[in-house]
Design a protein around this motif. Sequence first.
Motif, mmCIF file in Angstrom:
data_model
loop_
_atom_site.group_PDB
_atom_site.id
_atom_site.type_symbol
_atom_site.label_atom_id
_atom_site.label_comp_id
_atom_site.label_asym_id
_atom_site.label_seq_id
_atom_site.Cartn_x
_atom_site.Cartn_y
_atom_site.Cartn_z
ATOM 1 N N HIS A 66 0.819 -1.215 0.000
ATOM 2 C CA HIS A 66 0.000 0.000 0.000
ATOM 3 C C HIS A 66 0.853 1.266 0.000
ATOM 4 O O HIS A 66 0.601 2.194 -0.783
ATOM 5 C CB HIS A 66 -0.913 -0.032 1.230
ATOM 6 N N VAL A 67 1.868 1.334 0.862
ATOM 7 C CA VAL A 67 2.664 2.553 0.984
ATOM 8 C C VAL A 67 3.474 2.803 -0.291
ATOM 9 O O VAL A 67 3.609 3.947 -0.738
ATOM 10 C CB VAL A 67 3.577 2.474 2.223
ATOM 11 N N THR A 68 3.990 1.747 -0.910
ATOM 12 C CA THR A 68 4.714 1.907 -2.177
ATOM 13 C C THR A 68 3.777 2.383 -3.280
ATOM 14 O O THR A 68 4.141 3.245 -4.090
ATOM 15 C CB THR A 68 5.396 0.585 -2.575
ATOM 16 N N GLN A 69 2.567 1.853 -3.310
ATOM 17 C CA GLN A 69 1.594 2.317 -4.298
ATOM 18 C C GLN A 69 1.296 3.801 -4.110
ATOM 19 O O GLN A 69 1.175 4.557 -5.086
ATOM 20 C CB GLN A 69 0.305 1.509 -4.200
ATOM 21 N N GLN A 70 1.195 4.240 -2.857
ATOM 22 C CA GLN A 70 0.985 5.658 -2.583
ATOM 23 C C GLN A 70 2.135 6.493 -3.147
ATOM 24 O O GLN A 70 1.915 7.561 -3.729
ATOM 25 C CB GLN A 70 0.864 5.881 -1.076
ATOM 26 N N ALA A 71 3.359 6.001 -2.986
ATOM 27 C CA ALA A 71 4.520 6.728 -3.496
ATOM 28 C C ALA A 71 4.518 6.793 -5.020
ATOM 29 O O ALA A 71 4.873 7.821 -5.615
ATOM 30 C CB ALA A 71 5.806 6.063 -2.996
ATOM 31 N N VAL A 72 4.106 5.706 -5.665
ATOM 32 C CA VAL A 72 4.048 5.694 -7.128
ATOM 33 C C VAL A 72 2.981 6.669 -7.619
ATOM 34 O O VAL A 72 3.193 7.412 -8.594
ATOM 35 C CB VAL A 72 3.781 4.268 -7.658
ATOM 36 N N TRP A 73 1.847 6.697 -6.952
ATOM 37 C CA TRP A 73 0.824 7.686 -7.314
ATOM 38 C C TRP A 73 1.365 9.109 -7.165
ATOM 39 O O TRP A 73 1.111 9.971 -8.002
ATOM 40 C CB TRP A 73 -0.427 7.494 -6.456
ATOM 41 N N ALA A 74 2.105 9.366 -6.090
ATOM 42 C CA ALA A 74 2.690 10.693 -5.895
ATOM 43 C C ALA A 74 3.648 11.036 -7.035
ATOM 44 O O ALA A 74 3.632 12.155 -7.559
ATOM 45 C CB ALA A 74 3.414 10.763 -4.555
ATOM 46 N N LEU A 75 4.478 10.073 -7.446
ATOM 47 C CA LEU A 75 5.386 10.270 -8.583
ATOM 48 C C LEU A 75 4.601 10.593 -9.844
ATOM 49 O O LEU A 75 4.955 11.526 -10.593
ATOM 50 C CB LEU A 75 6.215 8.998 -8.788
ATOM 51 N N GLN A 76 3.548 9.842 -10.098
ATOM 52 C CA GLN A 76 2.764 10.039 -11.310
ATOM 53 C C GLN A 76 2.023 11.379 -11.288
ATOM 54 O O GLN A 76 2.004 12.104 -12.289
ATOM 55 C CB GLN A 76 1.773 8.882 -11.463
ATOM 56 N N LYS A 77 1.450 11.711 -10.150
ATOM 57 C CA LYS A 77 0.740 12.990 -10.041
ATOM 58 C C LYS A 77 1.689 14.175 -10.200
ATOM 59 O O LYS A 77 1.378 15.149 -10.883
ATOM 60 C CB LYS A 77 0.042 13.079 -8.686
ATOM 61 N N ALA A 78 2.842 14.093 -9.551
ATOM 62 C CA ALA A 78 3.799 15.194 -9.596
ATOM 63 C C ALA A 78 4.254 15.472 -11.024
ATOM 64 O O ALA A 78 4.543 16.619 -11.381
ATOM 65 C CB ALA A 78 5.003 14.874 -8.714
ATOM 66 N N ASN A 79 4.297 14.431 -11.854
ATOM 67 C CA ASN A 79 4.780 14.567 -13.232
ATOM 68 C C ASN A 79 3.669 14.527 -14.271
ATOM 69 O O ASN A 79 3.942 14.460 -15.473
ATOM 70 C CB ASN A 79 5.809 13.471 -13.504
ATOM 71 N N ILE A 194 -7.055 6.364 0.387
ATOM 72 C CA ILE A 194 -6.431 7.538 -0.232
ATOM 73 C C ILE A 194 -6.312 7.252 -1.720
ATOM 74 O O ILE A 194 -5.233 6.885 -2.211
ATOM 75 C CB ILE A 194 -5.044 7.870 0.363
ATOM 76 N N PRO A 195 -7.384 7.380 -2.472
ATOM 77 C CA PRO A 195 -7.331 7.100 -3.913
ATOM 78 C C PRO A 195 -6.548 8.187 -4.642
ATOM 79 O O PRO A 195 -6.273 9.251 -4.072
ATOM 80 C CB PRO A 195 -8.808 7.112 -4.311
ATOM 81 N N PRO A 196 -6.217 7.961 -5.908
ATOM 82 C CA PRO A 196 -5.443 8.949 -6.659
ATOM 83 C C PRO A 196 -6.297 10.060 -7.256
ATOM 84 O O PRO A 196 -5.959 10.617 -8.308
ATOM 85 C CB PRO A 196 -4.782 8.103 -7.748
ATOM 86 N N TYR A 197 -7.387 10.391 -6.600
ATOM 87 C CA TYR A 197 -8.278 11.455 -7.068
ATOM 88 C C TYR A 197 -8.954 12.088 -5.850
ATOM 89 O O TYR A 197 -8.952 11.509 -4.749
ATOM 90 C CB TYR A 197 -9.326 10.899 -8.040
ATOM 91 N N PRO A 198 -9.562 13.276 -5.985
ATOM 92 C CA PRO A 198 -10.217 13.934 -4.859
ATOM 93 C C PRO A 198 -11.408 13.112 -4.356
ATOM 94 O O PRO A 198 -12.292 12.776 -5.140
ATOM 95 C CB PRO A 198 -10.676 15.275 -5.436
ATOM 96 N N ALA A 199 -11.427 12.796 -3.063
ATOM 97 C CA ALA A 199 -12.497 11.943 -2.539
ATOM 98 C C ALA A 199 -12.911 12.297 -1.118
ATOM 99 O O ALA A 199 -13.809 11.658 -0.573
ATOM 100 C CB ALA A 199 -12.055 10.474 -2.577
ATOM 101 N N SER A 200 -12.282 13.308 -0.515
ATOM 102 C CA SER A 200 -12.570 13.610 0.887
ATOM 103 C C SER A 200 -13.698 14.635 1.011
ATOM 104 O O SER A 200 -14.196 15.165 0.018
ATOM 105 C CB SER A 200 -11.313 14.134 1.578
ATOM 106 N N HIS A 201 -14.065 14.912 2.261
ATOM 107 C CA HIS A 201 -15.057 15.959 2.530
ATOM 108 C C HIS A 201 -14.412 17.347 2.550
ATOM 109 O O HIS A 201 -15.096 18.343 2.729
ATOM 110 C CB HIS A 201 -15.760 15.699 3.865
ATOM 111 N N GLY A 202 -13.086 17.400 2.407
ATOM 112 C CA GLY A 202 -12.369 18.669 2.400
ATOM 113 C C GLY A 202 -11.010 18.587 3.066
ATOM 114 O O GLY A 202 -10.153 19.444 2.850
ATOM 115 N N CYS A 203 -10.815 17.555 3.885
ATOM 116 C CA CYS A 203 -9.514 17.352 4.524
ATOM 117 C C CYS A 203 -8.491 16.838 3.515
ATOM 118 O O CYS A 203 -8.834 16.458 2.394
ATOM 119 C CB CYS A 203 -9.641 16.348 5.668
ATOM 120 N N CYS A 204 -7.237 16.803 3.953
ATOM 121 C CA CYS A 204 -6.157 16.255 3.146
ATOM 122 C C CYS A 204 -5.814 14.871 3.688
ATOM 123 O O CYS A 204 -5.193 14.748 4.751
ATOM 124 C CB CYS A 204 -4.925 17.149 3.218
ATOM 125 N N ARG A 205 -6.220 13.835 2.978
ATOM 126 C CA ARG A 205 -5.943 12.473 3.415
ATOM 127 C C ARG A 205 -4.552 12.036 2.962
ATOM 128 O O ARG A 205 -4.142 12.308 1.833
ATOM 129 C CB ARG A 205 -6.946 11.488 2.803
#
Length: 229
Positions: A66-79, A194-205
């Motif tokens: 899970h944590v590695t997938q989160q990091a890969v999403w961060a890499l993809q989003k950043a670029n 913590i999906p790779p898209y906006p999904a919260s009520h307003g907080c930063c997950r």
Amino acid sequence: MTRRVLLTGSGAAPVAEILSHRAKRASGGDRPTLYRGQSGATVKTAQARLNALGYWVGTPDGVFGHVTQQAVWALQKANRVSRTGRITDTEWWLLDHGRRPTPRATSGTLIEVDLQRQILMVVSGGKLYRTLNTSTGSGERYYSGGSWKTARTPTGSYSIYWRWSNGWQTGSLGSMWRPTYWRGDFAIHGSQSIPPYPASHGCCRVSTAAQDMLWAGGWVALNRRVVLY
């Protein structure tokens, strides 16, 4: 089929260079596509490179979880490339070329949240330290406290004014892991979703592991500045 890479906006990965890199490697020695559930030395190599660039994975252990997938999403989003959660030719190119986002702050220690790219950046002394996947306000309507509201994350500059340190805090909208509040009911908090898209009520997950890391490093201390744009 050629994988599409977005070219619009700051930080977009250059598709021509990626395709050239792919062609040079196609004749032999290709590194495999990596995805959640895999394990081995190549996964550990990718984890070490992600960590070196600030895309936090904890301690590299060779297990794509899970944590590695989160990091890969961060890499993809950043670029600004497709948010697949996988490491393919595109992601290997980004790792090989040290591609990282550029925070707006040039001094100070703070947290920046890029709402368009859905990334949370930890800035230390004006330099990027960590980049995390985050999920912010979905823009959807929801009912709470006797009225309908829209799930939006406000922009602006704030400071963390209150924190909940003892694990999960449960409220009417769900549970938050060790939330750190920066405006009203808005917080940076750990979550199991913590999906790779906006999904919260307003907080930063962020992931619960990432939130623990932020606490341990003092990054979400009281009075820490949080800038969202």
